[in-house]
Design a protein around this motif. Structure first.
Motif, short mmCIF file in Angstrom:
data_model
loop_
_atom_site.label_atom_id
_atom_site.label_comp_id
_atom_site.label_asym_id
_atom_site.label_seq_id
_atom_site.Cartn_x
_atom_site.Cartn_y
_atom_site.Cartn_z
N LYS A 249 0.90 -1.37 0.03
CA LYS A 249 -0.05 -0.02 -0.08
C LYS A 249 0.88 1.22 -0.01
CE LYS A 249 -3.95 -1.93 0.05
NZ LYS A 249 -4.88 -1.78 -1.04
N GLY A 250 1.99 1.03 -0.12
CA GLY A 250 3.09 2.29 -0.15
C GLY A 250 3.31 2.93 1.25
N VAL A 251 2.87 2.24 2.34
CA VAL A 251 2.93 2.85 3.53
C VAL A 251 4.60 2.67 4.25
CG1 VAL A 251 2.39 2.72 6.03
CG2 VAL A 251 0.56 2.69 4.18
N SER A 252 5.05 3.90 4.53
CA SER A 252 6.51 3.48 4.92
C SER A 252 6.59 3.03 6.33
CB SER A 252 7.44 4.74 4.99
OG SER A 252 6.73 5.70 5.98
N GLY A 318 12.65 3.32 6.36
CA GLY A 318 11.14 3.02 6.17
C GLY A 318 10.72 2.62 4.65
N HIS A 319 11.76 2.81 3.95
CA HIS A 319 11.45 2.37 2.56
C HIS A 319 12.26 0.99 1.90
CE1 HIS A 319 9.34 6.27 2.48
NE2 HIS A 319 10.41 6.86 3.00
N ALA A 320 11.95 0.94 0.58
CA ALA A 320 12.66 -0.23 0.26
C ALA A 320 14.41 0.04 0.07
CB ALA A 320 12.19 -0.47 -1.22
N GLY A 321 15.03 -1.00 0.21
CA GLY A 321 16.49 -0.82 0.31
C GLY A 321 17.34 -2.04 0.69
N PRO A 342 9.29 6.92 9.60
CA PRO A 342 8.52 6.12 8.86
C PRO A 342 6.84 6.21 9.60
CG PRO A 342 10.22 4.85 9.40
CD PRO A 342 10.30 6.07 10.27
N THR A 343 5.81 6.10 8.74
CA THR A 343 4.35 6.02 9.25
C THR A 343 4.48 5.07 10.29
OG1 THR A 343 3.94 6.80 7.10
CG2 THR A 343 2.16 6.00 8.50
N VAL A 344 4.81 3.86 10.24
CA VAL A 344 4.52 2.93 11.03
C VAL A 344 6.07 2.44 11.64
CG1 VAL A 344 3.74 0.45 11.81
CG2 VAL A 344 2.56 2.19 10.26
N SER A 345 6.03 2.33 12.89
CA SER A 345 7.50 1.91 13.43
C SER A 345 7.39 1.12 14.64
CB SER A 345 8.38 3.19 13.96
OG SER A 345 8.68 4.07 12.91
N TYR A 346 8.04 -0.09 14.67
CA TYR A 346 8.09 -0.93 15.47
C TYR A 346 9.37 -0.89 16.48
CZ TYR A 346 4.20 -3.38 13.24
OH TYR A 346 2.86 -3.69 12.80
N LEU A 347 9.32 -0.72 17.95
CA LEU A 347 10.33 -0.48 18.55
C LEU A 347 10.71 -1.78 19.47
CD1 LEU A 347 10.56 3.23 19.40
CD2 LEU A 347 10.93 2.28 17.54
#
Length: 368
Positions: A249-252, A318-321, A342-347
């Motif tokens: 969905k293109g969400v970072s 947060g993006h492709a790489g 990023p829009t969504v981050s898990y820590l």
């Protein structure tokens, strides 16, 4: 609130619902803007802090009432604060377990880890009677500096020790009737967090942690796509996880682990994750789970970063790489400082700060 407390996956249901809403909103907005992603809701960023193996009552059983002994941080609830469905006098008077919960003092922050395996937890539940926690899950085999005493599995902290947690509850929201969707320890909880289930596992060799293709435990196994793991059974998960859905969905997004950045590499380039810190009791802990259990996305080839490559730049986070959305905690703060969060981050905290008994504690956890 439970996201701050444990790997009990039903606890993160509000965050998952918020995440699904956020993805849908961003997808719709992206379509309207020709693919450029922005949020159609007031929520611009979602951060899930995922700690370890703590029951609700262990931290919030008497909320909002703290004992407030001299010399400890005091907690005084705001007027009108509702009580939780917790350790009420009536419940304590009719407790079916063989030991009644007792308050743990702030000086008892470092405790012996209790048995939280798949079968032990089911035995403790005892077909819904909830009366075999002492017999099935108690562990009193620890030595100092770890607290070990009969009935420990039933004991709890209050706002004089988990003061920051209680202040979060004062200012935000808390779910006191939220229940886990999976029995067992760290690995099943983490997998359930990102995929909603723990089935679809294949292993390189037999392991008691995987039964009929379902991950039920944590043991000598580790993620297949993980350099920083011991020898033994390697587990690979099939299917999709929430990271795949966000990418589509293109969400970072990104998973950020303490100790993920390698301290060195072998001659063939294999990452070695050996950074360490002492917990509140002065016991050294390896920051990144040496068992390779800590990052659920490393079980899926589509979202794994086996060699722990760092992102090529802050803009890539947060993006492709080459990091494939798996990062060190330092990368999260680099993104925040650069205003590229990023829009969504898990820590995922380093082990000494993740709240797991016997390796961490609530004081180190709250410092994180």
């Amino acid at each position: 609130m439970r996201e701050f407390l444990a790997n009990r996956c039903a606890a993160v249901l509000p965050a998952v619902i918020a995440l699904a809403t956020l993805i849908a909103a961003q997808s719709a907005t992206a379509a309207a803007q020709g693919g450029k992603v922005s949020s159609a809701t007031p929520i611009k960023h979602l951060v899930v802090i995922y700690d370890e193996n703590i029951s609700f009552d262990h931290y919030f059983g008497t909320y909002p009432h703290a004992a407030n002994p001299p010399g400890e941080p005091a907690f005084h609830a705001a007027p009108g604060t509702p009580t939780v469905n917790g350790l009420t006098p009536a419940l304590l008077a009719r407790n079916p377990n063989s030991a009644n919960p007792q308050r743990l003092d702030r000086s008892e922050a470092l405790t012996c880890s209790q048995n939280h395996s798949y079968t032990a937890e089911q035995n403790a539940f005892n077909h819904g009677l909830m009366d075999k926690f002492v017999e099935s899950t108690q562990n009193v085999s620890c030595s100092p500096p770890y607290v070990s005493k009969p009935g420990l599995v039933m004991d709890y902290y209050d706002g004089n020790t988990v003061t920051a947690m209680w202040n979060y509850a004062q200012r935000f929201a808390m779910s006191d009737n939220s229940y886990s969707s999976v029995f067992g320890p760290t690995t099943p909880g983490h997998l359930d967090l990102v995929s909603g289930q723990t089935h679809g596992a294949t292993t390189s060799q037999p392991t008691a942690a995987v039964v009929n293709g379902t991950v039920i435990s944590t043991g000598g196994e580790s993620a297949k796509f993980e350099d920083c793991a011991p020898t033994g059974a390697k587990v690979e998960m099939s299917g999709r996880n929430v990271g795949n859905l966000m990418t589509a969905k293109g969400v970072s997004w990104g998973w950020f682990s303490g100790g993920f950045r390698p301290t060195s590499r072998t001659s063939d380039g294999t990452a070695i994750c050996a950074s360490m810190h002492p917990n509140v009791g002065g016991q050294l802990q390896t920051d990144y789970y040496s068992g390779g259990w800590v990052d659920p996305f490393q079980y899926y080839q589509s979202t794994a970063n086996p060699h722990h490559f760092s992102p090529a730049s802050v803009g890539e986070i947060g993006h492709a790489g080459r990091a494939n959305h798996q990062y060190d905690l330092a990368d999260f703060w680099a993104a925040v400082d650069a205003k590229k969060m990023p829009t969504v981050s898990y820590l995922k905290p380093a082990v000494y700060q993740n709240g797991h008994a016997a390796s961490s504690d609530p004081l180190d956890e709250q410092r994180f």
